[in-house]
Scaffold this motif. Structure first.
Motif, PDB file in Angstrom:
ATOM      1  N   ILE A  11      37.106 -67.739 -17.577  1.00  0.00           N
ATOM      2  CA  ILE A  11      36.790 -68.911 -16.765  1.00  0.00           C
ATOM      3  C   ILE A  11      36.581 -68.452 -15.327  1.00  0.00           C
ATOM      4  O   ILE A  11      37.456 -67.835 -14.726  1.00  0.00           O
ATOM      5  N   LEU A  12      35.404 -68.748 -14.797  1.00  0.00           N
ATOM      6  CA  LEU A  12      35.066 -68.382 -13.425  1.00  0.00           C
ATOM      7  C   LEU A  12      35.148 -69.630 -12.558  1.00  0.00           C
ATOM      8  O   LEU A  12      34.590 -70.676 -12.900  1.00  0.00           O
ATOM      9  N   ARG A  13      35.860 -69.511 -11.426  1.00  0.00           N
ATOM     10  CA  ARG A  13      36.066 -70.637 -10.507  1.00  0.00           C
ATOM     11  C   ARG A  13      35.786 -70.188  -9.082  1.00  0.00           C
ATOM     12  O   ARG A  13      35.776 -68.998  -8.798  1.00  0.00           O
ATOM     13  N   ASN A  14      35.647 -71.169  -8.194  1.00  0.00           N
ATOM     14  CA  ASN A  14      35.498 -70.897  -6.761  1.00  0.00           C
ATOM     15  C   ASN A  14      34.439 -69.845  -6.478  1.00  0.00           C
ATOM     16  O   ASN A  14      34.645 -68.931  -5.688  1.00  0.00           O
ATOM     17  N   MET A  15      33.310 -69.976  -7.147  1.00  0.00           N
ATOM     18  CA  MET A  15      32.232 -69.007  -6.987  1.00  0.00           C
ATOM     19  C   MET A  15      31.270 -69.444  -5.898  1.00  0.00           C
ATOM     20  O   MET A  15      31.064 -70.625  -5.670  1.00  0.00           O
ATOM     21  N   GLU A  16      30.683 -68.458  -5.248  1.00  0.00           N
ATOM     22  CA  GLU A  16      29.552 -68.715  -4.378  1.00  0.00           C
ATOM     23  C   GLU A  16      28.326 -68.807  -5.288  1.00  0.00           C
ATOM     24  O   GLU A  16      28.358 -68.376  -6.442  1.00  0.00           O
ATOM     25  N   ALA A  17      27.251 -69.351  -4.763  1.00  0.00           N
ATOM     26  CA  ALA A  17      26.045 -69.551  -5.569  1.00  0.00           C
ATOM     27  C   ALA A  17      25.535 -68.242  -6.166  1.00  0.00           C
ATOM     28  O   ALA A  17      25.158 -68.192  -7.337  1.00  0.00           O
ATOM     29  N   ASP A  18      25.539 -67.171  -5.382  1.00  0.00           N
ATOM     30  CA  ASP A  18      25.050 -65.876  -5.877  1.00  0.00           C
ATOM     31  C   ASP A  18      25.912 -65.359  -7.025  1.00  0.00           C
ATOM     32  O   ASP A  18      25.401 -64.764  -7.971  1.00  0.00           O
ATOM     33  N   GLU A  19      27.220 -65.580  -6.947  1.00  0.00           N
ATOM     34  CA  GLU A  19      28.118 -65.159  -8.025  1.00  0.00           C
ATOM     35  C   GLU A  19      27.830 -65.947  -9.307  1.00  0.00           C
ATOM     36  O   GLU A  19      27.823 -65.380 -10.400  1.00  0.00           O
ATOM     37  N   LEU A  20      27.616 -67.255  -9.163  1.00  0.00           N
ATOM     38  CA  LEU A  20      27.310 -68.088 -10.327  1.00  0.00           C
ATOM     39  C   LEU A  20      25.991 -67.667 -10.955  1.00  0.00           C
ATOM     40  O   LEU A  20      25.898 -67.498 -12.169  1.00  0.00           O
ATOM     41  N   LYS A  21      24.967 -67.464 -10.122  1.00  0.00           N
ATOM     42  CA  LYS A  21      23.662 -67.027 -10.638  1.00  0.00           C
ATOM     43  C   LYS A  21      23.791 -65.695 -11.381  1.00  0.00           C
ATOM     44  O   LYS A  21      23.237 -65.524 -12.460  1.00  0.00           O
ATOM     45  N   ALA A  22      24.539 -64.755 -10.801  1.00  0.00           N
ATOM     46  CA  ALA A  22      24.711 -63.447 -11.432  1.00  0.00           C
ATOM     47  C   ALA A  22      25.446 -63.579 -12.765  1.00  0.00           C
ATOM     48  O   ALA A  22      25.056 -62.956 -13.762  1.00  0.00           O
ATOM     49  N   ALA A  23      26.494 -64.412 -12.814  1.00  0.00           N
ATOM     50  CA  ALA A  23      27.253 -64.599 -14.058  1.00  0.00           C
ATOM     51  C   ALA A  23      26.372 -65.239 -15.126  1.00  0.00           C
ATOM     52  O   ALA A  23      26.424 -64.851 -16.303  1.00  0.00           O
ATOM     53  N   LEU A  24      25.552 -66.215 -14.738  1.00  0.00           N
ATOM     54  CA  LEU A  24      24.656 -66.847 -15.714  1.00  0.00           C
ATOM     55  C   LEU A  24      23.623 -65.856 -16.231  1.00  0.00           C
ATOM     56  O   LEU A  24      23.330 -65.810 -17.430  1.00  0.00           O
ATOM     57  N   LYS A  25      23.064 -65.033 -15.330  1.00  0.00           N
ATOM     58  CA  LYS A  25      22.059 -64.045 -15.745  1.00  0.00           C
ATOM     59  C   LYS A  25      22.669 -62.966 -16.634  1.00  0.00           C
ATOM     60  O   LYS A  25      22.078 -62.562 -17.628  1.00  0.00           O
ATOM     61  N   GLU A  26      23.859 -62.490 -16.274  1.00  0.00           N
ATOM     62  CA  GLU A  26      24.512 -61.440 -17.062  1.00  0.00           C
ATOM     63  C   GLU A  26      24.869 -61.923 -18.465  1.00  0.00           C
ATOM     64  O   GLU A  26      24.980 -61.128 -19.391  1.00  0.00           O
ATOM     65  N   ASN A  27      25.062 -63.212 -18.613  1.00  0.00           N
ATOM     66  CA  ASN A  27      25.487 -63.775 -19.889  1.00  0.00           C
ATOM     67  C   ASN A  27      24.433 -64.698 -20.483  1.00  0.00           C
ATOM     68  O   ASN A  27      24.750 -65.597 -21.256  1.00  0.00           O
ATOM     69  N   VAL A  28      23.165 -64.454 -20.155  1.00  0.00           N
ATOM     70  CA  VAL A  28      22.083 -65.338 -20.572  1.00  0.00           C
ATOM     71  C   VAL A  28      21.949 -65.433 -22.093  1.00  0.00           C
ATOM     72  O   VAL A  28      21.573 -66.473 -22.622  1.00  0.00           O
ATOM     73  N   ALA A  29      22.290 -64.383 -22.818  1.00  0.00           N
ATOM     74  CA  ALA A  29      22.157 -64.390 -24.273  1.00  0.00           C
ATOM     75  C   ALA A  29      23.430 -64.826 -24.980  1.00  0.00           C
ATOM     76  O   ALA A  29      23.475 -64.921 -26.200  1.00  0.00           O
ATOM     77  N   THR A  30      24.465 -65.106 -24.213  1.00  0.00           N
ATOM     78  CA  THR A  30      25.767 -65.470 -24.764  1.00  0.00           C
ATOM     79  C   THR A  30      25.774 -66.911 -25.256  1.00  0.00           C
ATOM     80  O   THR A  30      25.271 -67.801 -24.593  1.00  0.00           O
ATOM     81  N   GLU A  31      26.355 -67.112 -26.423  1.00  0.00           N
ATOM     82  CA  GLU A  31      26.554 -68.467 -26.910  1.00  0.00           C
ATOM     83  C   GLU A  31      27.874 -68.995 -26.369  1.00  0.00           C
ATOM     84  O   GLU A  31      28.731 -68.236 -25.938  1.00  0.00           O
ATOM     85  N   GLU A  32      28.019 -70.290 -26.412  1.00  0.00           N
ATOM     86  CA  GLU A  32      29.258 -70.966 -26.007  1.00  0.00           C
ATOM     87  C   GLU A  32      29.579 -70.833 -24.526  1.00  0.00           C
ATOM     88  O   GLU A  32      30.739 -70.837 -24.139  1.00  0.00           O
ATOM     89  N   ARG A  33      28.561 -70.711 -23.675  1.00  0.00           N
ATOM     90  CA  ARG A  33      28.814 -70.805 -22.231  1.00  0.00           C
ATOM     91  C   ARG A  33      29.026 -72.290 -21.938  1.00  0.00           C
ATOM     92  O   ARG A  33      28.266 -73.128 -22.388  1.00  0.00           O
ATOM     93  N   VAL A  34      30.044 -72.602 -21.178  1.00  0.00           N
ATOM     94  CA  VAL A  34      30.332 -73.998 -20.852  1.00  0.00           C
ATOM     95  C   VAL A  34      30.369 -74.121 -19.335  1.00  0.00           C
ATOM     96  O   VAL A  34      31.101 -73.405 -18.665  1.00  0.00           O
ATOM     97  N   ILE A  35      29.563 -75.039 -18.815  1.00  0.00           N
ATOM     98  CA  ILE A  35      29.515 -75.259 -17.376  1.00  0.00           C
ATOM     99  C   ILE A  35      30.090 -76.639 -17.090  1.00  0.00           C
ATOM    100  O   ILE A  35      29.820 -77.594 -17.819  1.00  0.00           O
TER     101      ILE A  35
END
Length: 101
Positions: A11-35
């Protein structure tokens, strides 16, 4: 955006926009991402109607909070550089629309 939960349970919290974008891109093929999206201080401004307009606009209530399980692939979301990141745009093909966003 309040939290992002990855498929492995991280669980990622208190992220800056760049951190969120990077986490989404790094896990783009991952199933069960919950935002988890929280809408803060919603502002509603009604535009002035042209004289020829007779139809009343259709208003759709947005929930205060949305939790969306994201499919693998891009989610079509633009973010501000704020912390927490603010969603500034969502493209027409975004899976977030399935959750009322």
């Amino acid at each position: 955006v309040d939290t992002l939960t990855l498929g492995d349970g991280t669980i990622l919290r208190n992220m800056e926009a760049d951190e969120l974008k990077a986490a989404l891109k790094e896990n783009v093929a991952t199933e069960e991402r919950v935002i988890n999206i929280k809408f803060i201080s919603p502002v509603s401004v009604e535009l002035t109607k042209a004289q020829e307009e007779e139809e009343e606009p259709e208003y759709v209530l947005m929930p205060d909070e949305v939790t969306a399980t994201l499919p693998p692939g891009p989610i079509g979301m633009k973010l501000s550089a704020n912390t927490p990141p603010l969603i500034t745009g969502i493209n027409d093909a975004s899976p977030l629309h399935d959750f009322g966003v």
